[in-house]
Design an enzyme around this catalytic site. Structure first.
Site, PDB file in Angstrom:
ATOM      1  N   PRO A 125     120.611 -23.002  28.242  1.00 16.25           N
ATOM      2  CA  PRO A 125     121.276 -24.012  29.069  1.00 16.25           C
ATOM      3  C   PRO A 125     122.245 -24.833  28.227  1.00 16.25           C
ATOM      4  CG  PRO A 125     118.902 -24.029  29.437  1.00 16.25           C
ATOM      5  CD  PRO A 125     119.148 -23.166  28.233  1.00 16.25           C
ATOM      6  N   LEU A 126     123.430 -25.072  28.767  1.00 14.40           N
ATOM      7  CA  LEU A 126     124.445 -25.803  28.014  1.00 14.40           C
ATOM      8  C   LEU A 126     123.986 -27.213  27.690  1.00 14.40           C
ATOM      9  CD1 LEU A 126     127.286 -25.499  26.874  1.00 14.40           C
ATOM     10  CD2 LEU A 126     128.190 -26.407  29.011  1.00 14.40           C
ATOM     11  N   CYS A 127     123.197 -27.851  28.583  1.00  9.84           N
ATOM     12  CA  CYS A 127     122.736 -29.213  28.311  1.00  9.84           C
ATOM     13  C   CYS A 127     121.831 -29.253  27.092  1.00  9.84           C
ATOM     14  CB  CYS A 127     122.014 -29.782  29.532  1.00  9.84           C
ATOM     15  SG  CYS A 127     120.602 -28.804  30.081  1.00  9.84           S
ATOM     16  N   THR A 128     121.004 -28.200  26.921  1.00  7.26           N
ATOM     17  CA  THR A 128     120.132 -28.134  25.740  1.00  7.26           C
ATOM     18  C   THR A 128     120.957 -28.011  24.473  1.00  7.26           C
ATOM     19  OG1 THR A 128     118.350 -27.115  27.001  1.00  7.26           O
ATOM     20  CG2 THR A 128     118.290 -26.832  24.618  1.00  7.26           C
ATOM     21  N   GLU A 169     122.840 -31.525  23.874  1.00  4.35           N
ATOM     22  CA  GLU A 169     122.063 -32.737  23.628  1.00  4.35           C
ATOM     23  C   GLU A 169     120.935 -32.569  22.616  1.00  4.35           C
ATOM     24  OE1 GLU A 169     123.103 -35.477  24.846  1.00  4.35           O
ATOM     25  OE2 GLU A 169     124.627 -34.587  26.135  1.00  4.35           O
TER      26      GLU A 169
END
Length: 259
Positions: free
Chosen positions: A38-41, A44
Site C-alpha cells: 500500500p502506498l500509504c505504508t 508514512e
C-alpha cells in the site's frame, strides 16, 4: 514434464506424468499471491527492506529526479534504489539456489530418459534461508481438476437442445448450476454475459447440443454458472463429459467406467 522454480533462497522441483501424477493445474494453489505494498505504508511507515526500496522507487525518485521516468531495466536506475529487483515485484535470484534446483531437474530428466532409477514422487521443496532444509511431498490428483480430473459424466440424447441442456444443469445433483454459460473446445456455445456475447450466442439455444459439438460422440464441455450454498451464491466452473446415446456407434460399453 520436469518443472523447477526458485525464489530467493527457496525452490522446488517436480515431475508431472500425464494421467499418473497431479497436473500443473492440480497444484496451482501452491503459488502465493503476488505481494503489493500500500502506498500509504510506503509513504508514512516503511518498516521492511522491501518497503524502503519501494519508497525509493515510487516516492523518493520523483523528488530527486523530477520529470525523469524510472526504468527498472536501467542498471544505473536500479543501482540508485539498491539493486534487489523488488521494484519489479521480483525477488532476486540466488545462484546457489538456481544450481541446486537445476541439478535436481537434470537428475530427474536423466532418470526418465534412461530408466536408471525411480523418479521423484513427486514434489521436492528446498529452503536455504536458515541452514538447509529439503523435503519430498507426494501430492495427489485433484478429483475436481478442470484439466486432468474425470469431470461429471452426462448421458445425453442427440436431440437435446442447448437450452434444454442448460436447464438440466440446474437440477443435476452434482452440479446445481444456474445461469450457466457453455464452452466447447474454446468455442462459446452460449454466454450469459456480457450482453454482446449473449446476443451473439443466443441463436444456439434452440440447436441440438450434438450438432453444436460437431457431432462428436463423446467429448468435454466446460460450464460456468452460479451455485448456492448456505444462502451464498458463488461462481463455479465445472468440467463435463458428454456421451451421446441413441446415435449409431455409441453403445452402453462406451459409457462404462465413466467414459
Amino acid at each position: 514434464m520436469v518443472d523447477g522454480g526458485t525464489e530467493g533462497f527457496k525452490g522446488h522441483a517436480r515431475v508431472i506424468v500425464p494421467g499418473v501424477t497431479p497436473c500443473f493445474e492440480c497444484t496451482i494453489w501452491l503459488f502465493p499471491p503476488q505481494v503489493k505494498f500500500p502506498l500509504c505504508t510506503l509513504a508514512e511507515t516503511p518498516r521492511t527492506a522491501a518497503h524502503c526500496i519501494e519508497y525509493a522507487h515510487l516516492i523518493k525518485w520523483d523528488e530527486v529526479h523530477s520529470g525523469k521516468t524510472f526504468d527498472p531495466d536501467n542498471p544505473e536506475h536500479m543501482q540508485w534504489v539498491y539493486s534487489e529487483g523488488v521494484v519489479k515485484n521480483i525477488i532476486p535470484a540466488i545462484a546457489s539456489t538456481n544450481a541446486i534446483i537445476s541439478a535436481a531437474c537434470a537428475l530427474e530428466t536423466l532418470k526418465i530418459a534412461s530408466a536408471c532409477s525411480k523418479t521423484l514422487s513427486n514434489y521436492l521443496t528446498y529452503n536455504g534461508v536458515e541452514g538447509l532444509h529439503t523435503k519430498v511431498t507426494e501430492f495427489v490428483k485433484d478429483k475436481d481438476c478442470l484439466v486432468c480430473g474425470p469431470g461429471v459424466v452426462m448421458d445425453m440424447d442427440s436431440l437435446v437442445t442447448l437450452r434444454e441442456f442448460i436447464s438440466l444443469l440446474e437440477d443435476h445433483p452434482k452440479l446445481l448450476l444456474s445461469r450457466a454459460s457453455v464452452t466447447h473446445r474454446g468455442k462459446n456455445l452460449y454466454m450469459q454475459a456480457p450482453p454482446v456475447l449473449e446476443e451473439m450466442t443466443r441463436s444456439n439455444l434452440d440447436l441440438p447440443l450434438f450438432d453444436l459439438m460437431d457431432k462428436v460422440l463423446k467429448d468435454v464441455v466446460h460450464v460456468t454458472g452460479t451455485t448456492s450454498k448456505s444462502d451464498k451464491k458463488t461462481s463455479s466452473l465445472r468440467k463435463l463429459r458428454i456421451v451421446f446415446k441413441g446415435v449409431d456407434g455409441v453403445t452402453d460399453m462406451d459409457t462404462a467406467g465413466g467414459a
